[in-house]
Scaffold this motif. Sequence first.
Motif, PDB file in Angstrom:
ATOM      1  N   LEU A  27       0.819  -1.212   0.000  1.00  0.00           N
ATOM      2  CA  LEU A  27       0.000   0.000   0.000  1.00  0.00           C
ATOM      3  C   LEU A  27       0.855   1.264   0.000  1.00  0.00           C
ATOM      4  O   LEU A  27       0.353   2.360   0.247  1.00  0.00           O
ATOM      5  N   MET A  28       2.141   1.101  -0.278  1.00  0.00           N
ATOM      6  CA  MET A  28       3.049   2.249  -0.269  1.00  0.00           C
ATOM      7  C   MET A  28       2.810   3.114  -1.505  1.00  0.00           C
ATOM      8  O   MET A  28       2.512   2.601  -2.581  1.00  0.00           O
ATOM      9  N   PRO A  29       2.936   4.456  -1.333  1.00  0.00           N
ATOM     10  CA  PRO A  29       2.800   5.335  -2.498  1.00  0.00           C
ATOM     11  C   PRO A  29       3.933   5.062  -3.478  1.00  0.00           C
ATOM     12  O   PRO A  29       4.983   4.605  -3.066  1.00  0.00           O
ATOM     13  N   PRO A  30       3.751   5.327  -4.722  1.00  0.00           N
ATOM     14  CA  PRO A  30       2.563   5.859  -5.376  1.00  0.00           C
ATOM     15  C   PRO A  30       1.582   4.753  -5.722  1.00  0.00           C
ATOM     16  O   PRO A  30       1.915   3.570  -5.650  1.00  0.00           O
ATOM     17  N   LEU A  31       0.370   5.164  -6.118  1.00  0.00           N
ATOM     18  CA  LEU A  31      -0.624   4.207  -6.583  1.00  0.00           C
ATOM     19  C   LEU A  31      -0.159   3.634  -7.907  1.00  0.00           C
ATOM     20  O   LEU A  31       0.599   4.264  -8.611  1.00  0.00           O
ATOM     21  N   PRO A  32      -0.585   2.473  -8.333  1.00  0.00           N
ATOM     22  CA  PRO A  32      -1.606   1.623  -7.741  1.00  0.00           C
ATOM     23  C   PRO A  32      -1.042   0.740  -6.629  1.00  0.00           C
ATOM     24  O   PRO A  32       0.173   0.563  -6.504  1.00  0.00           O
ATOM     25  N   ASP A  33      -1.959   0.163  -5.838  1.00  0.00           N
ATOM     26  CA  ASP A  33      -1.583  -0.783  -4.795  1.00  0.00           C
ATOM     27  C   ASP A  33      -1.517  -2.182  -5.397  1.00  0.00           C
ATOM     28  O   ASP A  33      -2.201  -2.485  -6.377  1.00  0.00           O
ATOM     29  N   TYR A  34      -0.681  -3.029  -4.800  1.00  0.00           N
ATOM     30  CA  TYR A  34      -0.507  -4.390  -5.293  1.00  0.00           C
ATOM     31  C   TYR A  34      -0.621  -5.403  -4.158  1.00  0.00           C
ATOM     32  O   TYR A  34      -0.291  -5.102  -3.012  1.00  0.00           O
ATOM     33  N   ARG A  88       4.830 -17.761  -6.936  1.00  0.00           N
ATOM     34  CA  ARG A  88       4.517 -16.350  -6.672  1.00  0.00           C
ATOM     35  C   ARG A  88       3.267 -15.975  -7.463  1.00  0.00           C
ATOM     36  O   ARG A  88       3.051 -16.455  -8.570  1.00  0.00           O
ATOM     37  N   TYR A  89       2.489 -15.086  -6.859  1.00  0.00           N
ATOM     38  CA  TYR A  89       1.336 -14.512  -7.543  1.00  0.00           C
ATOM     39  C   TYR A  89       1.272 -13.039  -7.173  1.00  0.00           C
ATOM     40  O   TYR A  89       1.434 -12.671  -6.002  1.00  0.00           O
ATOM     41  N   ASP A  90       1.034 -12.179  -8.161  1.00  0.00           N
ATOM     42  CA  ASP A  90       0.958 -10.728  -7.964  1.00  0.00           C
ATOM     43  C   ASP A  90      -0.301 -10.208  -8.646  1.00  0.00           C
ATOM     44  O   ASP A  90      -0.692 -10.723  -9.702  1.00  0.00           O
ATOM     45  N   LYS A  91      -0.880  -9.168  -8.038  1.00  0.00           N
ATOM     46  CA  LYS A  91      -2.125  -8.618  -8.591  1.00  0.00           C
ATOM     47  C   LYS A  91      -2.272  -7.163  -8.182  1.00  0.00           C
ATOM     48  O   LYS A  91      -2.040  -6.809  -7.022  1.00  0.00           O
ATOM     49  N   LYS A  92      -2.683  -6.316  -9.133  1.00  0.00           N
ATOM     50  CA  LYS A  92      -3.030  -4.938  -8.808  1.00  0.00           C
ATOM     51  C   LYS A  92      -4.369  -4.964  -8.089  1.00  0.00           C
ATOM     52  O   LYS A  92      -5.272  -5.717  -8.484  1.00  0.00           O
ATOM     53  N   ILE A  93      -4.506  -4.179  -7.014  1.00  0.00           N
ATOM     54  CA  ILE A  93      -5.721  -4.232  -6.194  1.00  0.00           C
ATOM     55  C   ILE A  93      -6.331  -2.846  -6.004  1.00  0.00           C
ATOM     56  O   ILE A  93      -5.638  -1.834  -6.060  1.00  0.00           O
ATOM     57  N   GLU A  94      -7.640  -2.848  -5.763  1.00  0.00           N
ATOM     58  CA  GLU A  94      -8.363  -1.635  -5.366  1.00  0.00           C
ATOM     59  C   GLU A  94      -8.398  -1.551  -3.843  1.00  0.00           C
ATOM     60  O   GLU A  94      -8.162  -0.509  -3.265  1.00  0.00           O
ATOM     61  N   THR A  95      -8.760  -2.672  -3.203  1.00  0.00           N
ATOM     62  CA  THR A  95      -8.754  -2.776  -1.743  1.00  0.00           C
ATOM     63  C   THR A  95      -7.975  -4.032  -1.380  1.00  0.00           C
ATOM     64  O   THR A  95      -7.927  -4.994  -2.147  1.00  0.00           O
ATOM     65  N   GLY A  96      -7.375  -4.037  -0.211  1.00  0.00           N
ATOM     66  CA  GLY A  96      -6.505  -5.135   0.179  1.00  0.00           C
ATOM     67  C   GLY A  96      -7.246  -6.374   0.656  1.00  0.00           C
ATOM     68  O   GLY A  96      -8.445  -6.347   0.922  1.00  0.00           O
ATOM     69  N   TYR A  97      -6.494  -7.460   0.723  1.00  0.00           N
ATOM     70  CA  TYR A  97      -6.996  -8.731   1.241  1.00  0.00           C
ATOM     71  C   TYR A  97      -6.543  -8.899   2.689  1.00  0.00           C
ATOM     72  O   TYR A  97      -5.555  -8.300   3.126  1.00  0.00           O
ATOM     73  N   THR A  98      -7.257  -9.745   3.439  1.00  0.00           N
ATOM     74  CA  THR A  98      -6.866 -10.068   4.816  1.00  0.00           C
ATOM     75  C   THR A  98      -6.375 -11.509   4.930  1.00  0.00           C
ATOM     76  O   THR A  98      -5.687 -11.853   5.873  1.00  0.00           O
ATOM     77  N   GLN A  99      -6.754 -12.348   3.960  1.00  0.00           N
ATOM     78  CA  GLN A  99      -6.412 -13.773   4.026  1.00  0.00           C
ATOM     79  C   GLN A  99      -6.376 -14.350   2.611  1.00  0.00           C
ATOM     80  O   GLN A  99      -7.074 -13.880   1.723  1.00  0.00           O
ATOM     81  N   ASN A 116      -0.156  -5.868   5.805  1.00  0.00           N
ATOM     82  CA  ASN A 116      -0.206  -4.604   5.075  1.00  0.00           C
ATOM     83  C   ASN A 116       1.141  -3.912   5.198  1.00  0.00           C
ATOM     84  O   ASN A 116       1.676  -3.767   6.295  1.00  0.00           O
ATOM     85  N   VAL A 117       1.707  -3.493   4.073  1.00  0.00           N
ATOM     86  CA  VAL A 117       2.961  -2.748   4.046  1.00  0.00           C
ATOM     87  C   VAL A 117       2.624  -1.348   3.602  1.00  0.00           C
ATOM     88  O   VAL A 117       2.149  -1.127   2.483  1.00  0.00           O
ATOM     89  N   THR A 118       2.823  -0.368   4.518  1.00  0.00           N
ATOM     90  CA  THR A 118       2.469   1.016   4.211  1.00  0.00           C
ATOM     91  C   THR A 118       3.671   1.919   4.271  1.00  0.00           C
ATOM     92  O   THR A 118       4.678   1.624   4.832  1.00  0.00           O
TER      93      THR A 118
END
Length: 118
Positions: A27-34, A88-99, A116-118
């Motif tokens: 969730l670190m800037p800049p957007l987008p979040d991953y 490994r799996y990576d994905k651009k996200i709008e809102t984060g996952y918890t599990q 969460n990494v901010t």
Amino acid sequence: MSDEAKEAGCLPCKDAKTRELFAWNDLMPPLPDYFHITGEVYVANPGVDPLLVPAEPQGINPTILILNLFLCQRPGGWPRVWVWKPVRYDKKIETGYTQVDIMCEGDRIATVDVQNVT
């Protein structure tokens, strides 16, 4: 196992073993979040590549990501030696996952809490 997975050269993943799974929302800037997940899968030979693919459909809770594990055999002759292979799996996200739930042929083989990494 689905017919598509068999046609793609994927092996059954029943009782697959995983280790060192780690998942995080970047969730670190800049957007987008991953979103990212990494780890290792124990496979029957070095020519097997583990693959994580989002399940279709996803579950009813949008904060839990469901991933299917596939073990895909590359062509050629490979020594019959069990090895740990990275996944490994990576994905651009709008809102984060918890599990994250990792599934193999309809069975859950791993559950990972997401940091969460901010």
